[in-house]
Design an enzyme around this catalytic site. Structure first.
Site, PDB file in Angstrom:
ATOM      1  N   LYS A 170      -5.585  18.965 -39.941  1.00 17.89           N
ATOM      2  CA  LYS A 170      -4.635  18.378 -40.892  1.00 17.89           C
ATOM      3  C   LYS A 170      -4.951  16.889 -41.008  1.00 17.89           C
ATOM      4  CE  LYS A 170      -0.841  16.157 -40.616  1.00 17.89           C
ATOM      5  NZ  LYS A 170      -0.967  15.239 -41.791  1.00 17.89           N
ATOM      6  N   GLY A 201      -1.115  18.422 -45.632  1.00 19.93           N
ATOM      7  CA  GLY A 201       0.330  18.433 -45.484  1.00 19.93           C
ATOM      8  C   GLY A 201       0.823  17.263 -44.666  1.00 19.93           C
ATOM      9  N   ASP A 202       2.126  17.220 -44.450  1.00 19.88           N
ATOM     10  CA  ASP A 202       2.711  16.129 -43.680  1.00 19.88           C
ATOM     11  C   ASP A 202       2.976  16.562 -42.250  1.00 19.88           C
ATOM     12  OD1 ASP A 202       5.076  17.670 -43.800  1.00 19.88           O
ATOM     13  OD2 ASP A 202       5.827  16.548 -45.526  1.00 19.88           O
ATOM     14  N   GLY A 203       3.401  15.616 -41.440  1.00 18.02           N
ATOM     15  CA  GLY A 203       3.621  15.900 -40.030  1.00 18.02           C
ATOM     16  C   GLY A 203       4.760  16.857 -39.786  1.00 18.02           C
ATOM     17  N   VAL A 206       3.512  20.563 -41.416  1.00 17.21           N
ATOM     18  CA  VAL A 206       2.231  21.112 -40.963  1.00 17.21           C
ATOM     19  C   VAL A 206       1.900  20.673 -39.540  1.00 17.21           C
ATOM     20  CG1 VAL A 206      -0.263  21.161 -41.405  1.00 17.21           C
ATOM     21  CG2 VAL A 206       1.351  21.321 -43.307  1.00 17.21           C
ATOM     22  N   GLY A 207       2.069  19.388 -39.256  1.00 16.71           N
ATOM     23  CA  GLY A 207       1.767  18.902 -37.915  1.00 16.71           C
ATOM     24  C   GLY A 207       2.597  19.579 -36.836  1.00 16.71           C
ATOM     25  N   GLU A 245      -4.879   9.564 -29.209  1.00 18.43           N
ATOM     26  CA  GLU A 245      -5.400   8.207 -29.400  1.00 18.43           C
ATOM     27  C   GLU A 245      -4.399   7.521 -30.305  1.00 18.43           C
ATOM     28  OE1 GLU A 245      -6.586   5.083 -30.844  1.00 18.43           O
ATOM     29  OE2 GLU A 245      -8.044   6.224 -32.028  1.00 18.43           O
ATOM     30  N   CYS A 279      -6.599   0.441 -34.864  1.00 19.25           N
ATOM     31  CA  CYS A 279      -5.755   0.499 -33.668  1.00 19.25           C
ATOM     32  C   CYS A 279      -6.275  -0.405 -32.552  1.00 19.25           C
ATOM     33  CB  CYS A 279      -5.647   1.936 -33.176  1.00 19.25           C
ATOM     34  SG  CYS A 279      -7.240   2.746 -32.948  1.00 19.25           S
ATOM     35  N   GLU A 379       2.924  -3.368 -33.211  1.00 18.53           N
ATOM     36  CA  GLU A 379       1.674  -3.180 -33.944  1.00 18.53           C
ATOM     37  C   GLU A 379       1.952  -3.360 -35.440  1.00 18.53           C
ATOM     38  OE1 GLU A 379      -2.115  -0.162 -33.731  1.00 18.53           O
ATOM     39  OE2 GLU A 379      -0.134   0.756 -33.785  1.00 18.53           O
TER      40      GLU A 379
END
Length: 476
Positions: A170, A201-203, A206-207, A245, A279, A379
């Site tokens: 994904k 898809g989105d989290g 789908v995530g 990560e 990152c 961040e």
């Protein structure tokens, strides 16, 4: 506008179970350039079923067969290189020079490095009378971000293929078009049906469906710490392996024996590459208090020399950030820095002069920053550098470690021995000494809330393997 409304499942492009679409926006001009379908749990079920079936045979292939397959993937990837460069610049805003030199190039680097690892890896090791056997972990769920999209896809897909795993990817729905190109590359290279599957898809839809799925053996996730925690929690009930990560707030410690003007300028450029959307970017610069004023002058000059332009423009410059959401968040953080009393050296709120459209951020530097300020702790993920003065080397190390993150670090010194000594005290998974660049054979990953597990090279390859002990499997 391009239409990419199908998912790649079991070697075919198939319709989603439920029609739902999303426009892909070019951040340089805020115009829709493509439309994709957004998947659901039903699409994940279909992809996992295909991957589970394919694993039965693909996991039994020989090293030689997988080497040949990876070599073909690399050849086809290089043939599509120009398409990948253009696509990344259009969908996530990396300037063409950066897409060509780095964003697309890392795909070649990871495939090449994985080939070398697979050629040399010892899948069996004798320990007394026991044989230790490394076997593929199984079906792998992969969730990748938009900021270095090919990098994060290929540093997962290449070792998974090399290990004999099958997978469901994904990609970020913000920049999904490069992943579709990857699927086309893998298909043309002859990756067997079901070995690689792609569902956009989105989290939430789908995530999460991937993370909780009982037939996925491992989740590998790259993205925000917040989302990484959600993946780990969702995966916990099925006790699957989870590698993450995540975010970073990396310190760049400038020691008093460094070539100040040179390393400060290099630090600014390293922070602003990819519009600050890395990152591991060196976003916190620590400078000796006695040299702070000089360092500020050098940082201002470097930031103000950074041109900002459309990602499709020729020449070396900084492009936009990826989306309106990201633009607004960065603007809010810049305003927060001003309100908390940091010295705005250059940049600030709003777009650069002459750019009324697009998600362009002014290259920004703050000085006289304290470790308790939001801009020093959170961040920002944009072209914003914060400069923190320190009194002693011990103070610099203490302040550098005073963060929830631990992905990367940077140390600048006229003495390599001194730089190594300071690096040994940093609680981070990586440290760059005196401007050293990335090493694709070295492990990439972090401590603390920057994640767990490692990617890249042999260490990344091992994440996709289980270890089986065959007691009595060898002669004494």
């Amino acid at each position: 506008m391009q239409q990419h409304l199908k998912f790649y499942i079991d070697g075919q492009w198939v319709d989603p179970a439920v029609p739902r679409t999303l426009d892909v926006i070019n951040p340089s001009n805020e115009q829709a350039i493509a439309r994709i379908s957004m998947g659901s749990a039903a699409d994940i079920d279909a992809a996992v079923t295909a991957a589970r079936r394919a694993f039965e045979t693909f996991s039994q292939t020989t090293r030689e067969a997988r080497l040949a397959l990876l070599e073909k993937v690399l050849a086809v990837y290089q043939q599509r290189y120009g398409d990948i460069v253009q696509t990344i610049s259009q969908e996530m805003g990396a300037p063409l020079w950066l897409s060509k030199a780095a964003q697309a190039a890392v795909g070649v680097a990871h495939l090449s490095q994985t080939l070398e690892v697979l050629k040399a890896f010892d899948f069996e090791k004798v320990q007394g009378t026991t044989t230790l056997v490394h076997e593929p972990v199984g079906v792998v769920g992969m969730i990748t971000p938009w900021n270095w999209p090919i990098n994060q896809i290929m540093c997962k897909v290449a070792p998974a293929l090399a290990a004999g795993c099958t997978m469901v990817l994904k990609p970020s729905e913000v920049a999904p078009l490069n992943a579709i190109l990857v699927a086309e590359v893998l298909h043309e290279a002859g990756v067997p049906p079901g070995v690689f599957n792609l569902v956009n898809g989105d989290g939430l839809a789908v995530g999460e469906a991937m993370s909780v799925h009982p037939d996925i053996d491992m989740m590998t996730f790259t993205g925000s710490t917040r989302a990484g925690i959600a993946v780990a929690k969702a995966a916990a009930d099925t006790v699957k392996r989870v590698t993450q990560e995540l975010g970073g707030k990396s310190a760049n410690i400038v020691l008093d024996d460094a070539d100040l003007e040179t390393v400060v300028a290099q630090g600014v450029q390293a922070c602003f590459i990819n519009s600050g959307q890395s990152c591991n970017a060196p976003t916190r610069m620590f400078v000796p208090r006695a040299l702070h004023a000089r360092a500020v002058i050098a940082a201002r000059a470097a930031a103000e020399a950074m041109p900002v332009a459309d990602a499709m423009a020729e020449g070396m410059h900084m492009g936009p950030v990826v989306s309106e959401l990201q633009f607004n968040r960065i603007q809010g953080m810049i305003q927060k820095g001003i309100e908390e009393g940091a010295t705005l050296v250059t940049g600030g709120p709003g777009r650069p002069e002459g750019l009324a459209k697009g998600y362009f951020v002014r290259p920004t530097v703050f000085a006289d920053v304290r470790s308790d300020m939001h801009i020093a702790r959170e961040e920002i993920f944009g072209p914003v550098l914060v400069m923190l003065p320190y009194d002693t080397e011990d103070d610099a190390v203490r302040m550098a470690n005073d963060t929830a993150y631990g992905l990367s670090g940077y140390v600048q010194s006229g003495s390599l021995e001194r730089a190594r000594r300071v690096a040994s005290r940093l609680r981070t998974g990586m440290v760059h000494l005196n401007g050293a660049g990335p090493d694709f054979g070295a492990p990439f990953g972090g401590y603390k809330k920057s994640g767990n597990g490692r990617e890249w090279g042999e260490h990344g390859f091992k994440e996709f393997l289980e270890v089986k002990a065959l007691m009595g499997g060898s002669a004494a």
